[in-house]
Write a protein that holds these residues in place. Structure first.
Motif, PDB file in Angstrom:
ATOM      1  N   MET A   1       1.274  -0.662   0.053  1.00 17.82           N
ATOM      2  CA  MET A   1      -0.286   0.119  -0.110  1.00 17.82           C
ATOM      3  C   MET A   1       1.092   0.993   0.078  1.00 17.82           C
ATOM      4  O   MET A   1       0.178   2.248  -0.961  1.00 17.82           O
ATOM      5  N   GLY A   2       2.004   1.023   0.874  1.00 21.40           N
ATOM      6  CA  GLY A   2       2.813   2.204   1.498  1.00 21.40           C
ATOM      7  C   GLY A   2       3.615   2.859  -0.075  1.00 21.40           C
ATOM      8  O   GLY A   2       3.620   3.732  -0.273  1.00 21.40           O
ATOM      9  N   LEU A   3       3.948   1.629  -1.372  1.00 22.85           N
ATOM     10  CA  LEU A   3       4.285   2.048  -2.032  1.00 22.85           C
ATOM     11  C   LEU A   3       3.404   2.916  -3.805  1.00 22.85           C
ATOM     12  O   LEU A   3       4.486   4.038  -4.259  1.00 22.85           O
ATOM     13  N   ASP A   4       2.325   2.783  -3.743  1.00 27.02           N
ATOM     14  CA  ASP A   4       1.795   3.584  -4.542  1.00 27.02           C
ATOM     15  C   ASP A   4       0.491   3.737  -4.816  1.00 27.02           C
ATOM     16  O   ASP A   4       0.033   4.357  -5.855  1.00 27.02           O
ATOM     17  N   GLU A   5      -0.188   3.686  -3.411  1.00 27.21           N
ATOM     18  CA  GLU A   5      -1.278   3.613  -2.860  1.00 27.21           C
ATOM     19  C   GLU A   5      -1.443   4.171  -1.782  1.00 27.21           C
ATOM     20  O   GLU A   5      -0.726   3.562  -0.762  1.00 27.21           O
ATOM     21  N   TYR A   6      -3.170   5.189  -1.591  1.00 27.31           N
ATOM     22  CA  TYR A   6      -3.039   5.202  -0.267  1.00 27.31           C
ATOM     23  C   TYR A   6      -4.531   5.885   0.238  1.00 27.31           C
ATOM     24  O   TYR A   6      -5.477   6.133  -1.304  1.00 27.31           O
ATOM     25  N   ARG A   7      -5.249   5.424   1.524  1.00 27.54           N
ATOM     26  CA  ARG A   7      -6.151   5.981   1.814  1.00 27.54           C
ATOM     27  C   ARG A   7      -6.561   7.208   2.269  1.00 27.54           C
ATOM     28  O   ARG A   7      -5.430   7.693   3.203  1.00 27.54           O
ATOM     29  N   THR A   8      -7.873   8.500   1.402  1.00 27.82           N
ATOM     30  CA  THR A   8      -7.861   9.537   2.303  1.00 27.82           C
ATOM     31  C   THR A   8      -9.371   9.166   2.419  1.00 27.82           C
ATOM     32  O   THR A   8      -9.859   8.614   2.475  1.00 27.82           O
TER      33      THR A   8
ATOM     34  N   THR B   1      -9.567   5.130  -2.566  1.00 29.21           N
ATOM     35  CA  THR B   1      -8.032   4.430  -2.349  1.00 29.21           C
ATOM     36  C   THR B   1      -7.647   5.377  -3.742  1.00 29.21           C
ATOM     37  O   THR B   1      -8.252   5.593  -4.074  1.00 29.21           O
ATOM     38  N   ARG B   2      -6.686   6.212  -3.120  1.00 27.31           N
ATOM     39  CA  ARG B   2      -5.885   6.847  -4.519  1.00 27.31           C
ATOM     40  C   ARG B   2      -4.340   6.339  -4.713  1.00 27.31           C
ATOM     41  O   ARG B   2      -3.464   6.169  -4.051  1.00 27.31           O
ATOM     42  N   GLN B   3      -3.885   6.889  -6.059  1.00 24.66           N
ATOM     43  CA  GLN B   3      -2.894   6.389  -6.117  1.00 24.66           C
ATOM     44  C   GLN B   3      -1.877   7.474  -6.383  1.00 24.66           C
ATOM     45  O   GLN B   3      -2.133   8.519  -6.312  1.00 24.66           O
ATOM     46  N   VAL B   4      -0.900   6.601  -5.824  1.00 20.74           N
ATOM     47  CA  VAL B   4       0.657   8.237  -5.755  1.00 20.74           C
ATOM     48  C   VAL B   4       0.983   7.924  -7.255  1.00 20.74           C
ATOM     49  O   VAL B   4       1.777   6.974  -7.843  1.00 20.74           O
ATOM     50  N   GLU B   5       1.036   9.184  -8.264  1.00 16.81           N
ATOM     51  CA  GLU B   5       1.235   8.977  -9.178  1.00 16.81           C
ATOM     52  C   GLU B   5       2.850   9.563  -9.207  1.00 16.81           C
ATOM     53  O   GLU B   5       2.931  10.730  -8.588  1.00 16.81           O
ATOM     54  N   GLU B   6       3.630   9.164 -10.692  1.00 16.29           N
ATOM     55  CA  GLU B   6       4.732   9.948 -11.040  1.00 16.29           C
ATOM     56  C   GLU B   6       4.704  10.194 -12.283  1.00 16.29           C
ATOM     57  O   GLU B   6       3.938   9.685 -13.147  1.00 16.29           O
ATOM     58  N   VAL B   7       4.902  11.456 -12.643  1.00 17.00           N
ATOM     59  CA  VAL B   7       5.213  11.980 -13.753  1.00 17.00           C
ATOM     60  C   VAL B   7       6.226  11.903 -14.828  1.00 17.00           C
ATOM     61  O   VAL B   7       7.308  11.962 -14.416  1.00 17.00           O
ATOM     62  N   VAL B   8       6.029  11.024 -15.348  1.00 17.95           N
ATOM     63  CA  VAL B   8       7.120  10.951 -16.545  1.00 17.95           C
ATOM     64  C   VAL B   8       7.118  11.610 -17.905  1.00 17.95           C
ATOM     65  O   VAL B   8       5.826  12.104 -18.349  1.00 17.95           O
ATOM     66  N   THR B   9       8.229  12.874 -17.947  1.00 17.97           N
ATOM     67  CA  THR B   9       7.742  13.272 -19.426  1.00 17.97           C
ATOM     68  C   THR B   9       8.886  13.137 -20.427  1.00 17.97           C
ATOM     69  O   THR B   9       9.780  12.433 -19.949  1.00 17.97           O
TER      70      THR B   9
ATOM     71  N   ILE C   1       1.442   8.978 -13.939  1.00 12.80           N
ATOM     72  CA  ILE C   1       1.303   7.246 -13.564  1.00 12.80           C
ATOM     73  C   ILE C   1       1.504   6.337 -12.367  1.00 12.80           C
ATOM     74  O   ILE C   1       2.441   6.825 -12.110  1.00 12.80           O
ATOM     75  N   ARG C   2       0.793   5.360 -11.906  1.00 17.28           N
ATOM     76  CA  ARG C   2       1.174   4.958 -11.164  1.00 17.28           C
ATOM     77  C   ARG C   2       2.469   4.567 -10.584  1.00 17.28           C
ATOM     78  O   ARG C   2       3.092   4.291 -11.714  1.00 17.28           O
ATOM     79  N   ARG C   3       2.751   4.928  -9.574  1.00 20.46           N
ATOM     80  CA  ARG C   3       5.037   4.722  -9.108  1.00 20.46           C
ATOM     81  C   ARG C   3       5.177   4.006  -9.816  1.00 20.46           C
ATOM     82  O   ARG C   3       6.452   3.482 -10.487  1.00 20.46           O
ATOM     83  N   SER C   4       4.458   2.521  -9.376  1.00 26.75           N
ATOM     84  CA  SER C   4       4.882   1.417  -9.605  1.00 26.75           C
ATOM     85  C   SER C   4       5.292   1.328 -10.995  1.00 26.75           C
ATOM     86  O   SER C   4       6.262  -0.038 -11.571  1.00 26.75           O
ATOM     87  N   GLU C   5       4.828   1.461 -12.012  1.00 27.03           N
ATOM     88  CA  GLU C   5       4.437   0.949 -13.763  1.00 27.03           C
ATOM     89  C   GLU C   5       5.578   2.080 -14.059  1.00 27.03           C
ATOM     90  O   GLU C   5       5.665   2.160 -15.945  1.00 27.03           O
ATOM     91  N   ALA C   6       5.451   3.438 -13.046  1.00 26.81           N
ATOM     92  CA  ALA C   6       6.775   4.418 -14.008  1.00 26.81           C
ATOM     93  C   ALA C   6       7.535   4.314 -14.658  1.00 26.81           C
ATOM     94  O   ALA C   6       8.213   4.236 -16.090  1.00 26.81           O
ATOM     95  N   GLU C   7       8.903   2.857 -13.999  1.00 26.95           N
ATOM     96  CA  GLU C   7      10.001   2.173 -14.628  1.00 26.95           C
ATOM     97  C   GLU C   7      10.052   1.827 -16.189  1.00 26.95           C
ATOM     98  O   GLU C   7      10.042   2.258 -17.274  1.00 26.95           O
ATOM     99  N   THR C   8       8.570   1.143 -16.187  1.00 30.72           N
ATOM    100  CA  THR C   8       7.772   0.399 -17.329  1.00 30.72           C
ATOM    101  C   THR C   8       7.718   0.968 -18.631  1.00 30.72           C
ATOM    102  O   THR C   8       8.075   1.515 -19.977  1.00 30.72           O
ATOM    103  N   LEU C   9       6.722   2.469 -18.614  1.00 32.13           N
ATOM    104  CA  LEU C   9       6.773   3.375 -19.118  1.00 32.13           C
ATOM    105  C   LEU C   9       7.900   4.058 -19.576  1.00 32.13           C
ATOM    106  O   LEU C   9       7.982   4.569 -20.526  1.00 32.13           O
ATOM    107  N   ARG C  10       8.324   4.276 -18.773  1.00 32.91           N
ATOM    108  CA  ARG C  10       9.781   4.881 -19.665  1.00 32.91           C
ATOM    109  C   ARG C  10      10.652   3.830 -19.844  1.00 32.91           C
ATOM    110  O   ARG C  10      11.113   4.427 -21.375  1.00 32.91           O
TER     111      ARG C  10
END
Length: 199
Positions: free
Chosen positions: A5-12, A136-144, A181-190
């Protein structure tokens, strides 16, 4: 709470919840809010202090950020750890972040003792949180990614396949696309974007 959960999702929470608790004529009014900064917390607290200027105590706790690393508990004059800590405990036991819970106490003339206070603040906070919508929200990373126009179709294929959120696109000589994109998928997308070749 699941470990990943701590990796790329959180509850608010998405809205304001309210709860009340009464004990020996003391009244506890609890309010939960979605907050994203300490400045927001301060503004909301100011509002409650003005609105309930005649209350004996305005206690609160908050947790901020997907990592839940920024938090504070305040007893506002109650005996140490009898108010802020039990409020914070409720936020934590629900695994929430970006949340502020304020509990306003009107003193009823009878001392509740530390045990009584802890139960009162804990129960009031729990009620306010129970009245809130939890999401539950996703922690996003921005890929440019910058690319020449001729690669547009290839880039769009990757976007279609991985389904990131398109934040912005510029087509000015060089094309620049910003994707959330969800933090855990950012590397794959890059990696997929960087492995594209001219077609």
């Amino acid at each position: 709470m699941p470990c990943n959960m701590g990796l790329d999702e959180y509850r608010t929470i998405t809205d304001t919840g309210e709860g009340t608790y009464s004990e020996k004529r003391s009244k506890f009014l609890a309010f939960s809010h979605h907050v994203e900064s300490v400045d927001e917390v301060k503004e909301i607290l100011q509002t409650y202090r003005k609105k309930y200027y005649d209350a004996r105590h305005v206690c609160y706790a908050y947790v901020l950020g997907p990592e839940r690393s920024e938090f504070r508990a305040n007893d506002d004059g109650e005996p140490s750890s009898t108010a802020g800590k039990p409020i914070l405990g409720q936020i934590n036991s629900n695994g929430l972040t970006d949340v502020l819970v304020v509990v306003v106490r009107y003193y009823g003339g009878v001392n509740l003792g530390t045990g009584g206070l802890i139960v009162a603040y804990k129960t009031a906070a729990a009620e306010a949180l129970a009245a809130s919508d939890v999401v539950t929200r996703q922690v996003e990373e921005v890929v440019t990614y910058s690319f020449p126009y001729v690669m547009m179709n290839s880039v769009m294929r990757v976007v279609k396949e991985m389904k990131p959120r398109v934040i912005s696109q510029e087509y000015d000589g060089t094309c620049v696309i910003r994707l959330g994109i969800r933090r855990s998928e950012a590397e794959t997308l890059r990696a997929k974007l960087e492995n594209l070749s001219f077609e």
